[in-house]
Design a protein around this motif. Structure first.
Motif, PDB file in Angstrom:
ATOM      1  N   PHE A 252      22.905 -30.718  11.440  1.00 40.05           N
ATOM      2  CA  PHE A 252      23.892 -31.249  12.373  1.00 40.05           C
ATOM      3  C   PHE A 252      25.135 -31.697  11.607  1.00 40.05           C
ATOM      4  N   LEU A 253      26.295 -31.282  12.146  1.00 38.38           N
ATOM      5  CA  LEU A 253      27.563 -31.665  11.533  1.00 38.38           C
ATOM      6  C   LEU A 253      27.683 -33.190  11.515  1.00 38.38           C
ATOM      7  N   TYR A 254      27.974 -33.735  10.340  1.00 40.93           N
ATOM      8  CA  TYR A 254      28.037 -35.192  10.205  1.00 40.93           C
ATOM      9  C   TYR A 254      29.441 -35.688  10.558  1.00 40.93           C
ATOM     10  N   ASP A 255      29.476 -36.764  11.339  1.00 39.49           N
ATOM     11  CA  ASP A 255      30.735 -37.321  11.808  1.00 39.49           C
ATOM     12  C   ASP A 255      31.364 -38.199  10.723  1.00 39.49           C
ATOM     13  N   LEU A 256      32.418 -37.701  10.106  1.00 45.39           N
ATOM     14  CA  LEU A 256      33.136 -38.456   9.077  1.00 45.39           C
ATOM     15  C   LEU A 256      34.424 -39.069   9.606  1.00 45.39           C
ATOM     16  N   SER A 257      34.658 -38.935  10.926  1.00 42.39           N
ATOM     17  CA  SER A 257      35.910 -39.448  11.495  1.00 42.39           C
ATOM     18  C   SER A 257      36.076 -40.958  11.341  1.00 42.39           C
ATOM     19  N   PRO A 258      35.000 -41.786  11.340  1.00 40.63           N
ATOM     20  CA  PRO A 258      35.214 -43.225  11.132  1.00 40.63           C
ATOM     21  C   PRO A 258      35.895 -43.547   9.807  1.00 40.63           C
ATOM     22  N   PHE A 259      35.860 -42.593   8.873  1.00 45.19           N
ATOM     23  CA  PHE A 259      36.452 -42.825   7.555  1.00 45.19           C
ATOM     24  C   PHE A 259      37.785 -42.087   7.402  1.00 45.19           C
ATOM     25  N   GLY A 260      38.254 -41.526   8.521  1.00 49.42           N
ATOM     26  CA  GLY A 260      39.500 -40.781   8.480  1.00 49.42           C
ATOM     27  C   GLY A 260      39.390 -39.484   7.713  1.00 49.42           C
ATOM     28  N   ILE A 261      38.190 -38.918   7.676  1.00 49.20           N
ATOM     29  CA  ILE A 261      37.953 -37.685   6.919  1.00 49.20           C
ATOM     30  C   ILE A 261      37.638 -36.550   7.882  1.00 49.20           C
ATOM     31  N   GLU A 262      38.344 -35.454   7.747  1.00 46.81           N
ATOM     32  CA  GLU A 262      38.040 -34.268   8.542  1.00 46.81           C
ATOM     33  C   GLU A 262      36.815 -33.560   7.981  1.00 46.81           C
ATOM     34  N   ASN A 263      36.038 -32.974   8.864  1.00 45.00           N
ATOM     35  CA  ASN A 263      34.818 -32.273   8.425  1.00 45.00           C
ATOM     36  C   ASN A 263      34.723 -30.937   9.161  1.00 45.00           C
TER      37      ASN A 263
END
Length: 301
Positions: A252-263
């Motif tokens: 599953f694609l991990y959500d890195l948006s809380p850190f301002g990181i695109e994934n």
């Protein structure tokens, strides 16, 4: 209402047999896990505790170890045939025998770039398997052999889709046209006869399974399994059925948006459970029926 004894069998499971060949200065190793199961007239043992027809499971164990020395241990299929035929032919109450074998692969340690003669390390997780069933005697003799493998972990990072599926009010899964597809494959293939180059068949069938997994543009894991089985049957006339079991090892694609990181499809969480389990049988429409005794032992999957 009458109460009767149903189908029954007994045997010795998971005999761990390691055979070292010392005929030459360069030793060889075979590492097996052997299980036996016998069928026959054992009703008295169940109904009144009469053991007179029962060959002890310990004797089955001792026979498996003795055959590892006395018989040519060329392939697990030929070893299993020798063992199963012995139980049916030489033990009067036994009318059918099934032998299940797993083989663990070892590779030689290299010292200074040269292969060691007497030292190995276990190779990977993949396990080669074989199942041999022998029943009856004379003109009524029936023999079934399957080759196979398990724990073949394989992953492709693209070339897999899943969309257009049935949706109801509990469905939350989002369709995708590009996903990781990974599994720990179990495959077994049933041969039409017992006169086969077992090693060559194993290597060739394994190659086909892996190649099909890699190259099929998969709309579903079900489709991939069918194409894998079909390719094996097209390549090997001596194979009449292929059964495949594939747990879907989800990523599953991990959500890195809380850190301002695109994934953009690069970092995933590998989730081991729960998992989808896809199983399929692919066979020739004129494949000989192995009969009810086949599944009475353990079946193909």
């Amino acid at each position: 209402m009458a109460i009767i004894l149903g189908d029954n069998r007994y045997g010795k499971a998971e005999n761990r047999i390691v055979r070292i060949f010392r005929d030459e200065s360069r030793h060889e190793i075979r590492d097996l896990n052997v299980s036996t199961a016998l069928r026959g007239d054992f009703a008295a043992a169940h109904l009144v505790g009469d053991q007179s027809n029962v060959l002890p499971t310990d004797t089955q164990k001792q026979t498996a170890y003795a055959f590892a020395k006395q018989k040519p241990l060329g392939t697990i299929e030929s070893y299993g045939l020798d063992l199963a035929r012995h139980f049916v032919d030489d033990v009067p109450p036994v009318t059918g025998a099934r032998v299940e074998i797993e083989e663990y692969a070892w590779e030689r340690v290299r010292v200074g770039g040269v292969e060691a003669d007497h030292t190995w390390v276990r190779r990977g997780q993949e396990v080669r398997t074989a199942s041999i069933t022998v029943e009856g005697s004379g003109d009524d003799r029936r023999t079934w052999v399957t080759g196979g493998l398990k724990d073949l972990v394989i992953l492709k990072s693209t070339g897999s889709e899943f969309h257009g599926f049935l949706v109801d009010r509990y469905t939350v899964l989002q369709p995708t046209t590009d996903r990781i597809m990974a599994t720990s494959l179990v495959a077994k293939w049933r041969f039409a006869h017992a006169e086969v180059d077992w090693d060559a068949a194993y290597a060739g069938i394994r190659r086909i399974l892996v190649e099909q997994y890699a190259t099929v543009q998969s709309l579903a894991l079900q489709q991939t399994l069918y194409e894998m089985g079909r390719a094996v049957l097209e390549a090997y006339d001596e194979v009449v059925e292929v059964r495949l079991s594939a747990p879907n090892k989800h990523h599953f694609l991990y959500d890195l948006s809380p850190f301002g990181i695109e994934n953009p499809g690069e970092v995933f969480h590998a989730d081991d459970r729960p998992y989808g389990l896809i199983q399929a049988s692919v066979l020739r429409d004129d494949a000989p029926d192995p009969g009810p005794a086949w599944d009475a032992y353990t079946g193909l999957v």
